[in-house]
Write a protein that holds these residues in place. Structure first.
Motif, short mmCIF file in Angstrom:
data_model
loop_
_atom_site.label_atom_id
_atom_site.label_comp_id
_atom_site.label_asym_id
_atom_site.label_seq_id
_atom_site.Cartn_x
_atom_site.Cartn_y
_atom_site.Cartn_z
N TYR A 131 0.88 -1.17 0.00
CA TYR A 131 0.00 0.00 0.00
C TYR A 131 0.91 1.21 0.00
CZ TYR A 131 -3.99 -2.91 1.23
OH TYR A 131 -4.99 -3.84 1.23
N LYS B 274 4.26 1.04 1.72
CA LYS B 274 4.26 0.10 2.84
C LYS B 274 3.94 -1.32 2.39
CE LYS B 274 2.69 -0.51 7.47
NZ LYS B 274 3.31 -1.82 7.33
N PRO C 140 0.42 -9.71 15.46
CA PRO C 140 0.05 -8.45 16.12
C PRO C 140 -0.70 -7.53 15.15
CG PRO C 140 2.38 -8.46 15.56
CD PRO C 140 1.86 -9.83 15.24
N ALA D 177 0.03 -6.84 11.18
CA ALA D 177 0.92 -7.88 10.68
C ALA D 177 0.59 -8.29 9.24
CB ALA D 177 0.84 -9.11 11.59
N GLY D 178 -0.67 -8.05 8.83
CA GLY D 178 -1.07 -8.42 7.49
C GLY D 178 -2.11 -9.52 7.46
N LYS D 179 -2.72 -9.81 8.58
CA LYS D 179 -3.70 -10.89 8.65
C LYS D 179 -4.90 -10.61 7.75
CE LYS D 179 -4.33 -10.37 13.11
NZ LYS D 179 -3.44 -9.26 13.42
N THR E 224 -5.19 -8.49 5.33
CA THR E 224 -4.77 -8.42 3.94
C THR E 224 -4.69 -9.83 3.34
OG1 THR E 224 -3.48 -6.46 4.51
CG2 THR E 224 -3.00 -7.50 2.39
N GLU F 190 -10.63 -12.60 12.81
CA GLU F 190 -10.87 -12.26 14.22
C GLU F 190 -12.34 -12.45 14.61
OE1 GLU F 190 -8.94 -8.83 15.68
OE2 GLU F 190 -7.26 -8.99 14.32
N1 LIG Z 1 -6.28 0.02 2.35
C1 LIG Z 1 -5.09 0.21 2.92
N2 LIG Z 1 -4.38 1.31 2.61
C2 LIG Z 1 -3.17 1.51 3.14
N3 LIG Z 1 -2.57 0.68 4.02
C3 LIG Z 1 -3.23 -0.43 4.37
C4 LIG Z 1 -4.52 -0.72 3.84
N4 LIG Z 1 -4.93 -1.89 4.36
C5 LIG Z 1 -3.95 -2.30 5.19
N5 LIG Z 1 -2.92 -1.43 5.20
C6 LIG Z 1 -1.66 -1.58 5.95
O1 LIG Z 1 -1.16 -2.86 5.75
C7 LIG Z 1 -0.68 -3.42 6.96
C8 LIG Z 1 -1.37 -4.74 7.24
O2 LIG Z 1 -2.73 -4.47 7.52
P1 LIG Z 1 -3.75 -5.61 7.94
O3 LIG Z 1 -5.09 -4.95 8.04
O4 LIG Z 1 -3.64 -6.74 7.00
O5 LIG Z 1 -3.22 -6.01 9.39
P2 LIG Z 1 -3.88 -6.98 10.45
O6 LIG Z 1 -2.86 -8.01 10.75
O7 LIG Z 1 -5.20 -7.46 9.98
O8 LIG Z 1 -4.06 -6.02 11.70
P3 LIG Z 1 -5.19 -6.01 12.84
O9 LIG Z 1 -4.80 -7.01 13.85
O10 LIG Z 1 -5.10 -4.63 13.38
O11 LIG Z 1 -6.50 -6.28 12.18
C9 LIG Z 1 -0.91 -2.38 8.04
O12 LIG Z 1 0.29 -1.71 8.27
C10 LIG Z 1 -1.92 -1.45 7.45
O13 LIG Z 1 -1.68 -0.15 7.90
#
Ligand SMILES: Nc1ncnc2c1ncn2[C@@H]1O[C@H](COP(=O)(O)OP(=O)(O)OP(=O)(O)O)[C@@H](O)[C@H]1O
Ligand SMILES: [Mg+2]
Lengths: 294, 330
Positions: B17, B20, B41, B44-46, B48, B164
């Motif tokens: 993204y 990042k 945590p 982490a990208g879960k 995504t 989750e």
């Molecule tokens: N649409 C988006 N635009 C920009 N950055 C994004 C977007 N979606 C996710 N990210 C970034 O990608 C990374 C992974 O996000 P993700 O939502 O997959 O994490 P997660 O493991 O599900 O976290 P959580 O436990 O908070 O749900 C994070 O740093 C987030 O900021």
């Protein structure tokens, strides 16, 4: 190994409620997301949107009556002091303008619905189902057009009640209604596009703030000829104005006298403007919808 | 279709993204009928990863297959075989619970009657039968979550993705969700669930994939992960402070590593190789030496400890594991 063999079918214990529908339920129905589902799915989506109205009668009523209120407000509160260039009754001049305003307000309805779905994750839910992807948008379009037609019918009733008439036969009147709905159809895509860009129903207020000047900077309430030079030109070239002017011409209502080219070609321009808007915002919306997956 | 082929395969998934990297080459394999917990945590990208596997998001790199179909090229085939329960309850607020389920059923091409029947079934299953006719707007967070879960099960999917699923539920709600997931697994569904609750992963998962900063940093069964940071430990509390030194000498002979002694609390601890043999031998040797104990136990490292040792070795990544609100009711 063949490619289309139905894949691992969980063997469900009979009687276990969670498992009583085998996954083949979706597979037996033909190619998932196939084109022949586009229409049935769009109809399901339309009915979902109609069900919203049944569950929210108060909102629907407010939505339908708000434009009526503006007609009364402008027709009776300010109407008395208005003299039209070229003569004629102000209220007969105002009503076609209010029809177009109602179509313009419809943009807010579309925006609110699409952005709420996007923000709440409902759009993602639809995107994860084996439905025809186009149905999300076509269902919206059909429902919004039905709502617009209902809104227009209410406005016509209000217009007739305050003395407005179509003077040139039902045929030309129907053509005018058609042009109004064409404008609504064009604005539908503007609403969808904006909603997919901001994805936040809280932005509705911003859209409303944008919509109002768009409505006032037109010939809906006052003749552009009475406005200061450049403002009059902007108002005359406002796409809304062409639909309003075309409506006045087809209904045989006073038109506030317009000598400009755009005012003289109101009916063709009332077709050209909406088509132009569709040509721009339809592909933009489709692209934006696809980009949800990027 | 090869029966031994894993139901979910992801290879080198990448997603960025802007600048990042949300996913930086994630590999994931889930065998048919297994429950895989993706643990990581915040950020982490879960989510995504789940969105890519559920065809909602296109990966920038790598490939993934779900139920034998490529998630990018065969989206419709994948969608006909999955259920998705996103991190946020994705239901129509204005419609009733029943209307929601019927809508999703019809859009899954169940047909009007089957969709209605399925909606009733799921409402009953998730304790929503009484409130099924009410608008979702008036539901509590837990009711919404259960409705969302029901929506993910409309098709009794081949693969169910749960992002989750128990966040925000009370202990009772959490137990209900866990029970439904177990029931599903019993019927052959493959489950991929993300969680921040180590306890949840421990209870439900056959395999755990720990991810951090977009890539897998550890994987295995809960037991394997616990073993990875050290095996069992024996822990003893002796009755008399005077016996601590004697007990330490006894345990030294049995332990597979250094004995830790806490004289003030009369505690001793040491790693052991063979858990059962170590336990019987300790009991026997202590009795022989005439040392009385208040407590004697074998302890395995918890997943929390595993998680900390995996993700917090770099001081910049401090993460407090989210804990189920109070304690579990089961
Ligand atoms: N649409 C988006 N635009 C920009 N950055 C994004 C977007 N979606 C996710 N990210 C970034 O990608 C990374 C992974 O996000 P993700 O939502 O997959 O994490 P997660 O493991 O599900 O976290 P959580 O436990 O908070 O749900 C994070 O740093 C987030 O900021
Ligand atoms: Mg997440």
């Amino acid at each position: 190994m063949t490619t289309s063999t139905p894949t691992p079918t969980p063997t469900h214990a009979t009687g276990a409620p969670v498992a009583s529908v085998a996954p083949t339920g979706a597979l037996a129905a033909g190619a998932p997301g196939g084109l022949h589902w586009a229409i049935p799915d769009a109809w399901t989506m339309t009915r979902r949107n109609l069900a919203h109205w049944v569950r929210q009668p108060a909102q629907v009523l407010i939505g339908l009556l708000f434009p009526v209120m503006t007609v009364l407000l402008f027709g009776y509160l300010f109407g008395g002091g208005m003299t039209l260039p070229g003569g004629g009754d102000y209220r007969a001049f105002l009503v076609p303008g209010m029809f177009a305003m109602a179509m313009l307000f419809g943009l807010e309805t579309t925006f609110a619905a699409v952005s709420t779905d996007a923000a709440r994750g409902v759009t993602d839910r639809f995107r994860s189902l084996p439905m025809a992807p186009s149905a999300v948008v076509t269902g919206r379009a059909v429902a919004d057009m039905l709502y617009a037609a209902a809104g227009l019918a209410v406005m016509v009733g209000a217009g007739l009640a305050i003395g407005w008439r179509w003077e040139q036969g039902i045929g030309r009147a129907l053509a005018a209604f058609g042009l109004l709905l064409l404008l609504r159809f064009a604005l539908l895509w503007v609403g969808i596009f904006l909603a997919l860009v901001v994805e936040s129903p809280e932005m509705l207020v911003a859209i409303q703030i944008l919509v109002w000047p768009l409505g006032f900077l037109s010939n809906a309430f006052a003749a552009p000829a009475t406005m200061p030079g450049w403002l009059g030109t902007v108002a005359a070239w406002n796409p809304l104005s062409s639909t309003v002017a075309a409506g006045r011409a087809l209904f045989g209502n006073p038109d506030g006298g317009g000598e400009s080219w755009i005012a003289q070609h109101a009916v063709p321009m009332a077709v050209v403007w909406p088509l132009l808007i569709v040509a721009v915002f339809f592909p933009l919306s489709v692209r934006r919808y696809r980009r949800l997956g990027r | 279709m090869d029966a031994t082929r894993p139901t979910v395969v992801a290879e080198g998934l990448c997603k960025r993204y802007g600048g990042k990297e949300a996913l930086a080459g994630l590999d994931l394999t889930v065998p048919a009928g297994a429950v895989c917990a993706v643990l990581g945590p915040n950020g982490a990208g879960k989510t995504t990863a789940v969105r890519i596997l559920a065809t909602l998001l296109r990966p920038d790199g790598g490939r993934a297959e779900v139920a034998g179909f490529d998630v990018v090229r065969q989206g419709p085939e994948v969608r006909a075989r999955i259920g998705l329960v996103g991190q946020q309850a994705a239901v129509d607020e204005i419609l009733s619970g029943r209307q929601n389920l019927e809508l999703f059923g019809r859009l899954s091409h169940l047909g009007a009657r089957a969709a209605a029947h399925r909606a009733d079934e799921l409402l009953a299953r998730f304790g929503l039968a009484d409130t099924g006719a009410k608008a979702v707007k008036g539901y509590s967070g837990g009711m919404r979550r259960r409705l969302d879960l029901a929506a993910g099960l409309i098709l009794a999917p081949v693969v169910l993705f749960l992002d989750e699923p128990t966040t925000g539920l009370d202990p009772r709600g959490r137990n209900e969700v866990w029970a439904s997931i177990r029931e599903l697994v019993g019927s052959g569904t493959t489950v991929v669930l993300t969680t921040q609750y180590l306890e949840e992963a421990d209870r439900l998962a056959d395999t755990i994939c720990v991810i951090d900063a977009g890539r897998a940093i550890a994987r295995g069964t809960p037991d394997e992960l616990k073993n990875a940071i050290g095996g069992d430990r024996i822990a003893i509390v002796v009755r008399e402070a005077a016996d601590v030194a004697g007990a330490a000498r006894v345990i030294e002979r049995i332990a597979s590593g250094p004995v830790e002694v806490d004289p003030d609390r009369r505690r001793l601890g040491a790693p052991v190789a063979d858990r059962m043999a170590a336990l019987t031998e300790t009991v026997r040797a202590l009795a022989e030496a005439g040392i009385e104990t208040e407590d004697i136990a074998l302890r395995r490292p918890t997943l929390d400890e595993v998680f900390f040792s995996l993700t917090a070795n770099d001081g910049s990544k401090l993460w407090t594991p989210a804990r189920p609100d109070r304690e579990e009711a089961a």
